[in-house]
Design a protein around this motif. Structure first.
Motif, mmCIF file in Angstrom:
data_model
loop_
_atom_site.group_PDB
_atom_site.id
_atom_site.type_symbol
_atom_site.label_atom_id
_atom_site.label_comp_id
_atom_site.label_asym_id
_atom_site.label_seq_id
_atom_site.Cartn_x
_atom_site.Cartn_y
_atom_site.Cartn_z
ATOM 1 N N PRO A 1 45.061 35.611 43.490
ATOM 2 C CA PRO A 1 44.286 36.496 42.616
ATOM 3 C C PRO A 1 43.285 37.325 43.403
ATOM 4 C CG PRO A 1 44.139 34.190 41.913
ATOM 5 C CD PRO A 1 44.742 34.194 43.266
ATOM 6 N N GLN A 2 42.832 38.412 42.814
ATOM 7 C CA GLN A 2 41.814 39.249 43.462
ATOM 8 C C GLN A 2 40.443 38.630 43.210
ATOM 9 O OE1 GLN A 2 42.226 42.095 45.269
ATOM 10 N NE2 GLN A 2 44.437 41.853 45.187
ATOM 11 N N TRP A 3 40.146 37.555 43.958
ATOM 12 C CA TRP A 3 38.920 36.774 43.718
ATOM 13 C C TRP A 3 37.690 37.657 43.783
ATOM 14 C CZ3 TRP A 3 39.607 32.144 41.855
ATOM 15 C CH2 TRP A 3 40.752 31.420 42.193
ATOM 16 N N LEU B 1 37.178 39.955 40.840
ATOM 17 C CA LEU B 1 36.794 39.191 39.650
ATOM 18 C C LEU B 1 35.326 38.792 39.706
ATOM 19 C CD1 LEU B 1 39.900 36.880 39.120
ATOM 20 C CD2 LEU B 1 39.185 38.815 37.722
ATOM 21 N N ILE C 1 42.187 44.758 37.054
ATOM 22 C CA ILE C 1 42.668 44.425 38.402
ATOM 23 C C ILE C 1 43.815 45.353 38.783
ATOM 24 C CG2 ILE C 1 43.676 42.624 39.864
ATOM 25 C CD1 ILE C 1 40.840 42.044 39.105
ATOM 26 N N SER D 1 49.646 39.720 41.428
ATOM 27 C CA SER D 1 48.246 39.310 41.597
ATOM 28 C C SER D 1 47.408 39.715 40.382
ATOM 29 C CB SER D 1 47.657 39.872 42.886
ATOM 30 O OG SER D 1 47.464 41.245 42.784
ATOM 31 N N SER E 1 45.279 36.989 38.412
ATOM 32 C CA SER E 1 43.842 37.240 38.240
ATOM 33 C C SER E 1 43.450 37.138 36.773
ATOM 34 C CB SER E 1 43.476 38.633 38.749
ATOM 35 O OG SER E 1 43.897 38.820 40.048
ATOM 36 N N TRP F 1 40.785 34.348 35.134
ATOM 37 C CA TRP F 1 39.490 34.904 34.717
ATOM 38 C C TRP F 1 38.675 33.984 33.799
ATOM 39 C CZ3 TRP F 1 35.486 37.859 35.415
ATOM 40 C CH2 TRP F 1 34.656 38.154 34.335
#
Lengths: 164, 296
Positions: free
Chosen positions: A33-35, A38, A108, A135, A139, A143
């Motif tokens: 995921p796009q940490w 987020l 995202i 991704s 994400s 969340w």
């Protein structure tokens, strides 16, 4: 901004960067995921007009250096996503859980779309588009848990409402 | 509280956007920002090493959990391997001498031999769509831009940027990477381009009459003065002929294990002045390389 909040911000962003670059199996790499995005969205929602756009640009520059991409690429994408979130902060806060999941997925996706367009403009061909969808999906799913976890930590260590 | 929202963030976004776009432009077209990049990357180096630490710890655990029996069997195996290699090396030395004599007879230039330096890839998951790796050796250890990275079975890529303690490697599977190669069997020369992560490489601009077969080994040809001659790059996996197209669609499987190797070798190679001159005369070197040496 008090010390505890600054510490919490620093820790959450650095662990997000760490998670973003943590080595995983090649098979799982597109599902990471796009940490960072987020976490940035979370703090933009929480801090509202105390949220510093200059700092988010600086973090974006660090990502650019780590990644080896053109300086300013991720900074610009993060900046614009933060702007979108700040602009519609009230709407996002009122949204139900399912709606939030959907909207985070779209955000995202927008973030990666910005990166894709910018890279395209600079003439750096990006051949694969499937990892973007993967991704974004992961994400969106992560969340609610991420925001709950950060909420929990925040409520137990920092009294934000009293500070204002 | 309700009315405290400052109207300023739109303007701030706009001004920061302009700043960032200016930064991107400057970084793309000029080299002013390399110092900024270097300072930031030195600051971030500990993080890169820290991220790689769990994998190193796992490897260390694997070694320390091994029993004496396992280690001793491995040791005997390795000793046997060394013996075999030494025997092969003796033959090779003999052949090398013979080869250089033959080359002298043919008046062709000496093959260059490189110096090797061991390095390790830091286990860092970079963004998907960019095929780059980070090495744990940098300018302090003498790494320079343009050096070649190989693993036990073939070419992995080249160093594209160097910071004091790390360096960045562009893998051959990246779309930005191109290698001049020649067919080991027929001597046919062509270029290999990367097609993206986990995808086969592509041998480009090969007409249907060219002598290329499935299973052919492709070695670096040394043209272009970037990759030294004679290292394996890949094996032809699939040849597709489309009627009406001038060129064939050729897929190549990389010899090196691009996503698995962690221990790699850096090759330091210097093309001789004479070699360089000959290539310039033959028009094989681009103008930019004439004045300065290997430059990206």
């Amino acid at each position: 901004m008090n010390f505890r909040l600054a510490l919490l911000l620093f820790l959450s962003f650095s662990s997000a960067i760490a998670l973003q670059f943590l080595p995983v199996l090649p098979l799982l790499a597109p599902w990471v995921p796009q940490w960072l995005t987020l976490v940035a969205i979370y703090w933009a929602l929480v801090l509202d007009d105390h949220f510093s756009l200059s700092w988010i640009c600086f973090i974006g520059l660090c990502i650019d250096v780590m990644n080896g991409s053109v300086l300013g690429l991720h900074a610009l994408a993060l900046l614009w996503i933060s702007f979108l979130v700040l602009k519609n902060a009230r709407h996002f806060r009122r949204a139900g859980r399912m709606q939030q999941i959907l909207e985070m997925g779209l955000l995202i996706l927008a973030y990666q779309f910005i990166l894709w367009v910018l890279q395209g403009v600079m003439g750096q061909a990006v051949l694969q588009w499937k990892p973007y969808l993967m991704s974004s999906l992961s994400s969106a799913i992560i969340w609610p848990w991420l925001s709950l976890l950060l909420d929990d930590i925040r409520f137990s260590y920092v009294r934000l409402k009293d500070d204002r | 509280m309700l009315f405290r929202r400052a109207a300023g963030f739109g303007w701030r976004t706009l001004s920061l956007s302009i700043l960032m776009i200016g930064l991107m432009f400057a970084d793309l077209h000029y080299r002013y920002l390399n110092t900024v990049r270097n300072v930031l990357s030195v600051a971030l180096t500990p993080l890169q090493y820290a991220l790689s630490a769990p994998i190193d710890a796992l490897e260390w655990l694997q070694v320390s959990a091994a029993t004496q029996h396992q280690l001793s069997t491995e040791n005997t195996q390795l000793k046997q391997q060394v013996l075999l290699m030494q025997v092969k090396l003796q033959q090779l030395i003999n052949m090398q001498e013979e080869n250089s004599q033959l080359r002298a007879l043919l008046k062709s230039s000496e093959r260059i031999t490189g110096q090797f330096q061991e390095a390790k890839l830091l286990a860092i998951n970079l963004e998907v769509n960019s095929d780059e790796m980070i090495l744990d050796k940098g300018a302090e250890q003498g790494v320079t831009v343009g050096q070649i990275v190989i693993d036990v079975s073939g070419i992995m890529g080249q160093v594209i940027s160097v910071t004091p303690f790390t360096s960045r490697v562009l893998l051959i599977s990246d779309p930005r990477s191109g290698i001049p190669v020649q067919d080991d069997r027929s001597g046919f020369q062509a270029m290999i381009l990367g097609m993206g992560t986990e995808r086969p490489l592509s041998l480009i601009h090969v007409s249907e009459t060219a002598d290329v077969k499935v299973g052919d080994l492709l070695l670096t040809s040394g043209l272009g003065m970037r990759y030294p001659e004679g290292y394996p790059v890949g094996v032809v996996e699939e040849i597709e002929k489309t009627s009406g197209e001038p060129f064939m669609d050729i897929k190549v499987r990389a010899s090196a294990q691009l996503s698995q190797s962690r221990r790699v070798l850096l090759v330091r190679h210097d093309f001789s002045v004479e070699q360089r001159k000959r290539m310039i005369e033959a028009g094989l070197l681009p103008y930019a390389e004439k004045s300065s040496g290997a430059k990206l």
